[in-house]
Enzyme design. Structure first.
Site, PDB file in Angstrom:
ATOM      1  N   CYS A   1      14.546  10.108   5.041  1.00 23.20           N
ATOM      2  CA  CYS A   1      14.766   9.867   6.038  1.00 23.20           C
ATOM      3  C   CYS A   1      16.115  10.186   6.931  1.00 23.20           C
ATOM      4  CB  CYS A   1      14.030   8.575   6.159  1.00 23.20           C
ATOM      5  SG  CYS A   1      14.798   7.065   5.147  1.00 23.20           S
TER       6      CYS A   1
ATOM      7  N   GLU B   1      11.051  16.089  13.728  1.00 21.83           N
ATOM      8  CA  GLU B   1      11.082  15.629  12.634  1.00 21.83           C
ATOM      9  C   GLU B   1      10.944  16.330  11.735  1.00 21.83           C
ATOM     10  OE1 GLU B   1       9.960  12.123  10.078  1.00 21.83           O
ATOM     11  OE2 GLU B   1      12.386  11.482   9.463  1.00 21.83           O
TER      12      GLU B   1
ATOM     13  N   SER C   1       6.412   7.920   9.421  1.00 19.39           N
ATOM     14  CA  SER C   1       6.606   8.039  10.464  1.00 19.39           C
ATOM     15  C   SER C   1       6.387   6.999  11.708  1.00 19.39           C
ATOM     16  CB  SER C   1       5.528   9.180  10.587  1.00 19.39           C
ATOM     17  OG  SER C   1       3.593   8.922  10.637  1.00 19.39           O
TER      18      SER C   1
ATOM     19  N   LYS D   1       0.268  -1.281   0.231  1.00 19.21           N
ATOM     20  CA  LYS D   1      -0.110  -0.104  -0.067  1.00 19.21           C
ATOM     21  C   LYS D   1       0.856   1.124  -0.064  1.00 19.21           C
ATOM     22  CE  LYS D   1      -1.996   3.052   2.699  1.00 19.21           C
ATOM     23  NZ  LYS D   1      -1.843   3.446   2.082  1.00 19.21           N
TER      24      LYS D   1
ATOM     25  N   GLU E   1      10.597   1.003   9.425  1.00 20.58           N
ATOM     26  CA  GLU E   1      11.858   1.646   8.944  1.00 20.58           C
ATOM     27  C   GLU E   1      11.041   3.257   8.468  1.00 20.58           C
ATOM     28  OE1 GLU E   1      14.352   1.316   7.838  1.00 20.58           O
ATOM     29  OE2 GLU E   1      14.418  -0.626   6.972  1.00 20.58           O
TER      30      GLU E   1
HETATM   31  P1  NAD Z   1       3.182   8.244   7.047  1.00 19.11           P
HETATM   32  O1  NAD Z   1       3.411   7.803   8.383  1.00 19.11           O
HETATM   33  O2  NAD Z   1       2.092   9.280   7.413  1.00 19.11           O
HETATM   34  O3  NAD Z   1       2.187   7.520   6.408  1.00 19.11           O
HETATM   35  C1  NAD Z   1       3.073   5.781   6.084  1.00 19.11           C
HETATM   36  C2  NAD Z   1       1.693   5.158   5.443  1.00 19.11           C
HETATM   37  O4  NAD Z   1       1.385   4.929   5.794  1.00 19.11           O
HETATM   38  C3  NAD Z   1       1.239   5.294   3.812  1.00 19.11           C
HETATM   39  O5  NAD Z   1       1.154   4.753   2.883  1.00 19.11           O
HETATM   40  C4  NAD Z   1       0.108   5.986   4.603  1.00 19.11           C
HETATM   41  O6  NAD Z   1      -1.357   5.417   3.759  1.00 19.11           O
HETATM   42  C5  NAD Z   1      -0.075   4.548   5.771  1.00 19.11           C
HETATM   43  N1  NAD Z   1      -0.846   4.855   6.963  1.00 19.11           N
HETATM   44  C6  NAD Z   1      -1.434   6.098   7.388  1.00 19.11           C
HETATM   45  N2  NAD Z   1      -1.839   5.484   8.486  1.00 19.11           N
HETATM   46  C7  NAD Z   1      -2.231   4.309   8.882  1.00 19.11           C
HETATM   47  C8  NAD Z   1      -2.653   3.393   9.853  1.00 19.11           C
HETATM   48  N3  NAD Z   1      -3.707   3.692  10.259  1.00 19.11           N
HETATM   49  N4  NAD Z   1      -2.617   2.063   9.361  1.00 19.11           N
HETATM   50  C9  NAD Z   1      -1.639   1.438   8.532  1.00 19.11           C
HETATM   51  N5  NAD Z   1      -1.237   2.573   7.543  1.00 19.11           N
HETATM   52  C10 NAD Z   1      -0.977   3.822   7.313  1.00 19.11           C
HETATM   53  O7  NAD Z   1       4.294   8.835   6.653  1.00 19.11           O
HETATM   54  P2  NAD Z   1       4.032   9.857   5.849  1.00 19.11           P
HETATM   55  O8  NAD Z   1       3.831  10.716   5.883  1.00 19.11           O
HETATM   56  O9  NAD Z   1       3.997   9.218   3.892  1.00 19.11           O
HETATM   57  O10 NAD Z   1       6.316   9.830   5.004  1.00 19.11           O
HETATM   58  C11 NAD Z   1       7.430  10.896   6.081  1.00 19.11           C
HETATM   59  C12 NAD Z   1       7.818   9.801   7.087  1.00 19.11           C
HETATM   60  O11 NAD Z   1       8.506   8.324   6.248  1.00 19.11           O
HETATM   61  C13 NAD Z   1       8.814  10.520   7.649  1.00 19.11           C
HETATM   62  O12 NAD Z   1       9.228  10.678   9.129  1.00 19.11           O
HETATM   63  C14 NAD Z   1      10.125   9.696   7.443  1.00 19.11           C
HETATM   64  O13 NAD Z   1      11.100   9.679   7.985  1.00 19.11           O
HETATM   65  C15 NAD Z   1       9.779   8.021   7.405  1.00 19.11           C
HETATM   66  N6  NAD Z   1      10.429   7.579   6.040  1.00 19.11           N
HETATM   67  C16 NAD Z   1      11.255   6.763   7.093  1.00 19.11           C
HETATM   68  C17 NAD Z   1      11.708   5.580   5.345  1.00 19.11           C
HETATM   69  C18 NAD Z   1      13.143   5.120   6.282  1.00 19.11           C
HETATM   70  O14 NAD Z   1      13.572   3.741   5.476  1.00 19.11           O
HETATM   71  N7  NAD Z   1      13.035   4.709   7.757  1.00 19.11           N
HETATM   72  C19 NAD Z   1      12.119   5.693   4.958  1.00 19.11           C
HETATM   73  C20 NAD Z   1      10.968   7.055   4.133  1.00 19.11           C
HETATM   74  C21 NAD Z   1      10.513   8.147   4.755  1.00 19.11           C
END
Ligand code: NAD
Length: 502
Positions: free
Chosen positions: A298, A394, A243, A189, A264
């Site tokens: 990230c 962050e 996140s 997803k 991650e």
């Molecule tokens: P987010 O947590 O808002 O969303 C990530 C994913 O989770 C999306 O696909 C979203 O639809 C899904 N999601 C949201 N609510 C959910 C739920 N209740 N159940 C299941 N899935 C759900 O993150 P974002 O704003 O899309 O991305 C930014 C974040 O990602 C930053 O914190 C960044 O550091 C992190 N990130 C980490 C890495 C890593 O490898 N450590 C890599 C890239 C990004």
């Protein structure tokens, strides 16, 4: 229809994605039935498309389809054949680099040159794990009981992967390639804000011979399709990239269903510059660490810790260089930094800058940004301590908090004084100090006189609020398999005793 919307739809058509944004379930493009989701071009700030959330029912179908295909993939395809198909997928993606990069640039707002590199990395990921497909084997263990004991590494079954909006196709390839190389089925997803390149990647893979239904893509919202897939009985593991806040929700839901998870998550990485460093290199490194991808990375070097004797000089060098960085249309070949990827994130970054000002930060920034788009100019926040919100939260934008330190001990304690543990770097010409710092800093990835170098062959992951488990390299192969221990008694008299195992 605007020229950009036309380009969006023609790119979609070229990749076989039809005239709407659809999920890919069992090899078939399917419409959702839920709430309407809008895809916005973050540069033009206009809508490119809207589509209905796929919802829980389609998520359940995707999990069933993945299970059915996985049984065939694991039992009827030899590991060598799986590797060959993955090589074919890599070749097929190679023929679509430009269209995939264009679609990614339009929807995610990433500079086209960065998008091309990310697609190239996806190709590399499929090639790397294709090579592993027939090289993963168990061991023979010299147990003391006289049995022949050996291990197999078995696929988990169906894995559910959730990915964010900041590097959509890169993250999809990063997780899909090791999962299928090891014999698993996948439901993925992507973020509802950037789903199309993930669907395109899997469509291309299917055209290159990937078993239909082995990888299914859900275009939808987390609380609906995401939660449904986590709970679905066929899913054996959840891999989440995103996140810390959502990661916690995902891990709780997985734990309630007694399923393991890899998380991650985010970071607040320290980029540490000592007085003996090559300051020109450190300046370039500090700019690339936080300004590239508009800081939406990230591993971004979002805290710049600088020895007090060179702090003012380095900040001046960074500020001087900020005007030369080319901000602009992601589709423009010359653009080095695009807009923030979406309206919500744009609001968050600006709020963090305003909050830092309220906490007494000196804000060093360039004044000119393009006329349209969610642009935040490269920004340095000075005059704060490590307890400030801008040093602990962050920001995920091109905003670095610069903090001076007096000595090695203070640099280490400041660097480790966050709830994250993802990445970090040190700039120094003292080899002993470089090693001391790499041991002392809590991080899954650490660079010496470098920043942001990563490769699919090297493990990646974090600790604390940056998550747990590892992606990339052979560690990902372990995450996507489980060992089975097999015992054979070949003696004339069976070696059976009560109480062997309690
Ligand atoms: P987010 O947590 O808002 O969303 C990530 C994913 O989770 C999306 O696909 C979203 O639809 C899904 N999601 C949201 N609510 C959910 C739920 N209740 N159940 C299941 N899935 C759900 O993150 P974002 O704003 O899309 O991305 C930014 C974040 O990602 C930053 O914190 C960044 O550091 C992190 N990130 C980490 C890495 C890593 O490898 N450590 C890599 C890239 C990004």
């Amino acid at each position: 229809m605007s020229d950009r919307a036309k380009l969006f739809w023609s790119s979609m058509a070229e990749l076989g994605l039809g005239a709407s944004v659809q999920s890919l379930v069992g090899g078939v493009l399917r419409d959702g039935t839920g709430a309407t989701i809008s895809l916005e071009d973050p540069y033009a700030q206009t809508e490119l498309a809207s589509y209905p959330d796929c919802g829980a029912e389609l998520a359940a179908e995707a999990c069933d389809a993945a299970r059915e295909a996985q049984q065939i993939w694991a039992r009827e395809f030899s590991s060598a054949r799986r590797g060959e198909i993955m090589q074919d997928i890599a070749r097929a993606v190679q023929t679509h680099v430009e269209t995939l990069a264009t679609l990614e640039a339009l929807v995610a707002g990433k500079p086209i040159r960065d998008c091309r590199i990310e697609v190239a990395k996806v190709i590399e990921m499929f090639r790397y794990y294709a090579g592993w497909a027939d090289k993963l084997h168990g061991e023979v263990i010299p147990v003391p009981s006289g049995h022949l004991n050996y291990t197999l590494r078995e696929p988990l079954g169906v894995v559910f992967q959730i990915t964010p909006w900041n590097a959509p196709i890169f993250t999809a390839g990063w997780q899909i390639a090791p999962a299928i190389a090891t014999g698993n089925g996948v439901v993925i997803k992507p973020s509802e804000l950037t789903p199309v390149t993930t669907v395109a990647l899997v469509k291309i893979a299917e055209s290159a011979g990937l078993l239909q239904g082995l990888v299914n893509v859900l275009c939808g919202l987390g609380p609906t399709s995401g939660q449904a897939a986590i709970e679905h009985s066929t899913v054996r593991k959840v891999v989440f990239v995103g996140s810390p806040e959502t990661g916690r929700r995902v891990a709780v839901a997985a734990a309630q269903a007694l399923k393991p998870a890899v998380l991650e998550l985010g970071g607040k990485s320290a980029n540490i510059v000592f007085e003996d460093a090559n300051l020109k290199h450190a300046c370039l490194g500090a700019q690339a660490a936080i300004f590239s991808s508009a800081g939406q990375s990230c591993v971004a070097g979002s805290r710049l810790l600088v020895h007090q004797s060179v702090h003012a000089e380095l900040l001046e060098m960074i500020a001087d260089g900020m005007d030369a960085i080319r901000l602009g249309d992601p589709l423009d070949e010359a653009t080095e930094i695009g807009p923030i990827s979406n309206a919500r994130q744009f609001g968050h970054v600006n709020q963090m800058i305003t909050g830092a000002q309220a906490e007494g930060a000196d804000v060093l920034t360039r004044q000119n940004t393009p006329q349209t788009g969610y642009f935040v100019p490269p920004t340095v926040l000075a005059g704060l301590t490590n307890t400030a919100q801008a040093a602990q939260t962050e920001i995920f934008g091109p905003v670095v908090t610069a903090i001076p330190f007096a000595d090695e001990k203070e640099a280490i304690s400041t660097a480790n004084d966050t709830m994250f543990g993802l990445a970090g770097a040190v700039w120094t010409n003292d080899i002993g100090r470089a090693h001391r710092m790499s041991e002392a800093i809590r991080a899954g990835t650490f660079w010496i006189n470098s920043y942001k170098a990563i490769h699919v062959s090297s493990p990646f992951g974090g600790s604390l609020n940056s998550g747990f488990g590892r992606s990339s390299g052979t560690d990902a192969l372990m995450e996507y398999t489980s060992p089975k221990s097999i015992w054979i008694d070949s003696g004339e008299t069976p070696k059976i005793a009560f109480g062997y195992v309690s």
